[in-house]
Design a protein around this motif. Structure first.
Motif, PDB file in Angstrom:
ATOM      1  N   LEU A 279      -8.395 -11.392  -5.695  1.00  0.00           N
ATOM      2  CA  LEU A 279      -7.283 -12.655  -5.270  1.00  0.00           C
ATOM      3  C   LEU A 279      -7.998 -13.728  -4.868  1.00  0.00           C
ATOM      4  CD1 LEU A 279      -4.070 -10.634  -4.356  1.00  0.00           C
ATOM      5  CD2 LEU A 279      -4.583 -11.388  -6.335  1.00  0.00           C
ATOM      6  N   LYS A 280      -9.126 -13.720  -4.174  1.00  0.00           N
ATOM      7  CA  LYS A 280      -9.917 -14.965  -3.652  1.00  0.00           C
ATOM      8  C   LYS A 280      -9.133 -15.338  -2.412  1.00  0.00           C
ATOM      9  CE  LYS A 280     -12.025 -16.318  -8.186  1.00  0.00           C
ATOM     10  NZ  LYS A 280     -13.376 -15.493  -7.489  1.00  0.00           N
ATOM     11  N   ALA A 281      -8.590 -14.311  -1.759  1.00  0.00           N
ATOM     12  CA  ALA A 281      -8.067 -14.545  -0.465  1.00  0.00           C
ATOM     13  C   ALA A 281      -8.895 -14.517   0.905  1.00  0.00           C
ATOM     14  CB  ALA A 281      -6.732 -13.848  -0.244  1.00  0.00           C
ATOM     15  N   ASP A 282      -8.875 -15.408   1.674  1.00  0.00           N
ATOM     16  CA  ASP A 282      -9.685 -15.463   2.919  1.00  0.00           C
ATOM     17  C   ASP A 282      -8.843 -15.014   4.182  1.00  0.00           C
ATOM     18  OD1 ASP A 282      -8.486 -17.720   3.363  1.00  0.00           O
ATOM     19  OD2 ASP A 282      -9.961 -18.932   2.442  1.00  0.00           O
ATOM     20  N   VAL A 283      -7.397 -14.772   3.876  1.00  0.00           N
ATOM     21  CA  VAL A 283      -6.542 -14.506   5.321  1.00  0.00           C
ATOM     22  C   VAL A 283      -5.741 -13.504   4.884  1.00  0.00           C
ATOM     23  CG1 VAL A 283      -5.176 -15.209   7.077  1.00  0.00           C
ATOM     24  CG2 VAL A 283      -7.023 -16.529   6.353  1.00  0.00           C
ATOM     25  N   ILE A 284      -5.335 -12.325   5.642  1.00  0.00           N
ATOM     26  CA  ILE A 284      -4.134 -11.332   5.225  1.00  0.00           C
ATOM     27  C   ILE A 284      -3.222 -11.413   6.079  1.00  0.00           C
ATOM     28  CG2 ILE A 284      -3.771  -9.197   4.252  1.00  0.00           C
ATOM     29  CD1 ILE A 284      -6.800  -8.857   3.945  1.00  0.00           C
ATOM     30  N   ASN A 285      -1.974 -11.752   5.923  1.00  0.00           N
ATOM     31  CA  ASN A 285      -0.815 -11.236   6.908  1.00  0.00           C
ATOM     32  C   ASN A 285      -0.487  -9.840   6.539  1.00  0.00           C
ATOM     33  OD1 ASN A 285      -0.860 -13.549   8.158  1.00  0.00           O
ATOM     34  ND2 ASN A 285       0.940 -14.572   6.777  1.00  0.00           N
ATOM     35  N   ILE A 286      -0.678  -8.848   7.528  1.00  0.00           N
ATOM     36  CA  ILE A 286      -0.230  -7.396   7.357  1.00  0.00           C
ATOM     37  C   ILE A 286       1.176  -6.959   7.985  1.00  0.00           C
ATOM     38  CG2 ILE A 286      -0.780  -5.103   7.461  1.00  0.00           C
ATOM     39  CD1 ILE A 286      -3.732  -6.053   7.145  1.00  0.00           C
ATOM     40  N   ASP A 287       2.209  -6.708   7.261  1.00  0.00           N
ATOM     41  CA  ASP A 287       3.591  -6.219   7.818  1.00  0.00           C
ATOM     42  C   ASP A 287       3.199  -4.508   7.873  1.00  0.00           C
ATOM     43  OD1 ASP A 287       5.899  -5.273   8.432  1.00  0.00           O
ATOM     44  OD2 ASP A 287       7.134  -6.513   7.261  1.00  0.00           O
ATOM     45  N   VAL A 288       2.888  -4.208   9.045  1.00  0.00           N
ATOM     46  CA  VAL A 288       2.242  -2.732   9.107  1.00  0.00           C
ATOM     47  C   VAL A 288       3.759  -1.691   9.036  1.00  0.00           C
ATOM     48  CG1 VAL A 288       0.546  -3.085  10.766  1.00  0.00           C
ATOM     49  CG2 VAL A 288       2.787  -2.859  11.856  1.00  0.00           C
TER      50      VAL A 288
ATOM     51  N   ALA B 144      -7.775  -1.148   2.204  1.00  0.00           N
ATOM     52  CA  ALA B 144      -7.175  -1.359   1.001  1.00  0.00           C
ATOM     53  C   ALA B 144      -6.638  -2.729   0.536  1.00  0.00           C
ATOM     54  CB  ALA B 144      -6.086  -0.385   0.620  1.00  0.00           C
ATOM     55  N   CYS B 145      -6.479  -3.403   1.594  1.00  0.00           N
ATOM     56  CA  CYS B 145      -6.114  -4.842   1.413  1.00  0.00           C
ATOM     57  C   CYS B 145      -7.401  -5.780   1.384  1.00  0.00           C
ATOM     58  CB  CYS B 145      -5.078  -5.289   2.790  1.00  0.00           C
ATOM     59  SG  CYS B 145      -3.340  -4.481   2.443  1.00  0.00           S
ATOM     60  N   TYR B 146      -8.311  -5.285   2.171  1.00  0.00           N
ATOM     61  CA  TYR B 146      -9.756  -6.085   1.894  1.00  0.00           C
ATOM     62  C   TYR B 146     -10.065  -5.886   0.580  1.00  0.00           C
ATOM     63  CZ  TYR B 146     -10.083  -5.443   6.965  1.00  0.00           C
ATOM     64  OH  TYR B 146      -9.775  -5.591   8.461  1.00  0.00           O
ATOM     65  N   SER B 147      -9.967  -5.009   0.002  1.00  0.00           N
ATOM     66  CA  SER B 147     -10.443  -4.747  -1.273  1.00  0.00           C
ATOM     67  C   SER B 147      -9.544  -5.919  -2.656  1.00  0.00           C
ATOM     68  CB  SER B 147     -10.426  -3.489  -2.012  1.00  0.00           C
ATOM     69  OG  SER B 147     -11.346  -2.743  -1.266  1.00  0.00           O
ATOM     70  N   GLN B 148      -8.073  -5.696  -2.384  1.00  0.00           N
ATOM     71  CA  GLN B 148      -7.645  -6.716  -3.012  1.00  0.00           C
ATOM     72  C   GLN B 148      -7.738  -8.156  -2.667  1.00  0.00           C
ATOM     73  OE1 GLN B 148      -5.354  -5.662  -5.576  1.00  0.00           O
ATOM     74  NE2 GLN B 148      -6.229  -3.623  -5.209  1.00  0.00           N
ATOM     75  N   ALA B 149      -8.065  -8.479  -1.434  1.00  0.00           N
ATOM     76  CA  ALA B 149      -8.210  -9.616  -1.306  1.00  0.00           C
ATOM     77  C   ALA B 149      -9.712 -10.280  -2.028  1.00  0.00           C
ATOM     78  CB  ALA B 149      -8.571  -9.833   0.541  1.00  0.00           C
TER      79      ALA B 149
ATOM     80  N   ILE C  99       0.817  -1.284  -0.091  1.00  0.00           N
ATOM     81  CA  ILE C  99       0.099   0.034  -0.022  1.00  0.00           C
ATOM     82  C   ILE C  99       0.957   1.326  -0.168  1.00  0.00           C
ATOM     83  CG2 ILE C  99      -1.867   1.094   1.321  1.00  0.00           C
ATOM     84  CD1 ILE C  99      -2.579  -1.655   0.040  1.00  0.00           C
ATOM     85  N   ASP C 100       0.560   2.038  -0.845  1.00  0.00           N
ATOM     86  CA  ASP C 100       1.308   3.544  -0.758  1.00  0.00           C
ATOM     87  C   ASP C 100       1.406   4.283   0.509  1.00  0.00           C
ATOM     88  OD1 ASP C 100      -1.257   4.244  -1.132  1.00  0.00           O
ATOM     89  OD2 ASP C 100      -1.257   5.219  -2.970  1.00  0.00           O
ATOM     90  N   SER C 101       0.336   4.197   1.368  1.00  0.00           N
ATOM     91  CA  SER C 101       0.268   4.987   2.542  1.00  0.00           C
ATOM     92  C   SER C 101      -0.374   4.008   3.624  1.00  0.00           C
ATOM     93  CB  SER C 101      -0.992   6.077   2.439  1.00  0.00           C
ATOM     94  OG  SER C 101      -1.022   6.712   3.433  1.00  0.00           O
TER      95      SER C 101
END
Length: 245
Positions: free
Chosen positions: A48-57, A40-45, A31-33
Motif C-alpha cells: 500500500l506504500k504506507a510508512d505509518v500504521i495505526n494498530i487497534d489491538v 502481518a500489517c508490515y507486509s500489507q504496508a 488481521i484474522d488473528s
C-alpha cells in the motif's frame, strides 16, 4: 527481517498514550488473528506504500497512513489511541537513543518546546511518546521527579549541551547519518559507487525497472535496474572491473 527503503519498522507510541497518526489514508486491513500483529500489517504496508500504521489491538485492525517524512508526522487524539508503528525514524528505525547520562551533570541547550511530569509507573516511556507528539526530537529526563523536557534540535550536528545543577538523561531521535550527502568515489581511489534502487513490487524484484518504476529492457536502456539477471550481470561487471586494478 522487515524493511522498507532500507529502514526497519519500529513502534513509536502505544495505545495508552492516546494518539494516532493523522496523515494520508492508504487503506485498512483486519488481521484474522491477533497473534499475527504487527508483522502481518508490515507486509500489507509495503504493497500500500504506507510508512505509518495505526494498530487497534482490540479489533486486530491496521490503519495505513503515508506521511512521507519524519518531519511530516502529524498526530491526533480524535479517534482514540493506537499502537503506532513507522519506519520514518531518522535513527534507521531504532527509535530513541540515549546520548547523555544524568551522571554527566549536563542538559540539552536546544530550543525547549515543553516541560511536563509523568506518573512514575509509566516513566520514561510515556515521556518519550508525548515528546514525539509535541514535535520534539530530543528529550531530557529527570528521573528523580519524573520530569520531561522536550527539545527541538533539528539535526544531529546542532545537538549542544550545558552544565546543569541536576543532570538529565538525554535521548534523541536524531542521527549523524540523517539526510547525509555522501560524496562520490574518486576514480583513482579504488572504491566503488554502489547505487541501490529499493522496490516494493514483484516487477522490481524479478523484472528490471527504471528509476521511475517503469519496466524496461536492460539491452535497450542504460537506466534499467533490478531483476535477478540484471543484478547478477552488474555484480559480474564490478568484479571484473576490480580484478583489473
Amino acid at each position: 527481517i522487515y524493511t522498507n527503503l532500507g529502514h526497519s519498522w519500529s513502534q513509536i507510541a502505544r495505545a495508552k498514550d492516546g494518539m494516532g497518526v493523522d496523515c494520508e489514508d492508504m487503506g485498512v486491513y483486519t488481521i484474522d488473528s491477533a497473534s499475527r500483529l504487527p508483522t502481518a500489517c508490515y507486509s500489507q504496508a509495503l504493497w500500500l506504500k504506507a510508512d505509518v500504521i495505526n494498530i487497534d489491538v482490540n479489533t486486530s485492525t491496521c490503519y495505513f497512513k503515508r506521511c512521507e517524512s519524519f518531519k511530516e508526522l502529524s498526530f491526533s487524539d480524535s479517534n482514540g489511541g493506537f499502537d503506532i508503528h513507522s519506519w520514518l525514524l531518522p535513527t534507521m528505525g531504532t527509535g530513541w537513543t540515549q546520548v547523555i547520562s544524568s551522571k554527566s551533570q549536563v542538559t540539552s541547550q536546544c530550543e525547549s518546546l515543553a516541560t511536563f511530569s509523568i506518573d512514575s509507573e509509566d516513566f520514561p516511556q510515556a515521556c518519550l511518546a508525548h515528546s514525539l507528539f509535541l514535535g520534539g526530537d530530543t528529550v531530557g529526563l529527570e528521573n528523580s521527579t519524573g520530569t520531561c523536557i522536550v527539545y527541538s534540535c533539528s539535526d544531529f550536528d546542532s545537538l549542544s549541551f550545558a552544565p546543569a545543577a541536576v543532570g538529565k538523561d538525554v535521548y534523541t531521535l536524531l542521527s549523524p547519518w540523517m539526510e547525509k550527502e555522501w560524496p562520490l568515489c574518486d576514480a583513482n581511489s579504488g572504491c566503488v559507487n554502489l547505487h541501490l534502487l529499493w522496490t516494493a513490487e514483484l516487477r522490481g524484484r524479478f523484472f528490471p525497472v527504471t528509476s521511475s518504476g517503469a519496466t524496461c529492457d536492460p539491452a535497450q536502456s542504460e537506466e534499467c535496474y533490478g531483476g535477478h539477471a540484471r543484478r547478477a550481470t552488474y555484480i559480474e561487471e564490478r568484479q571484473a572491473s576490480l580484478a583489473l586494478r
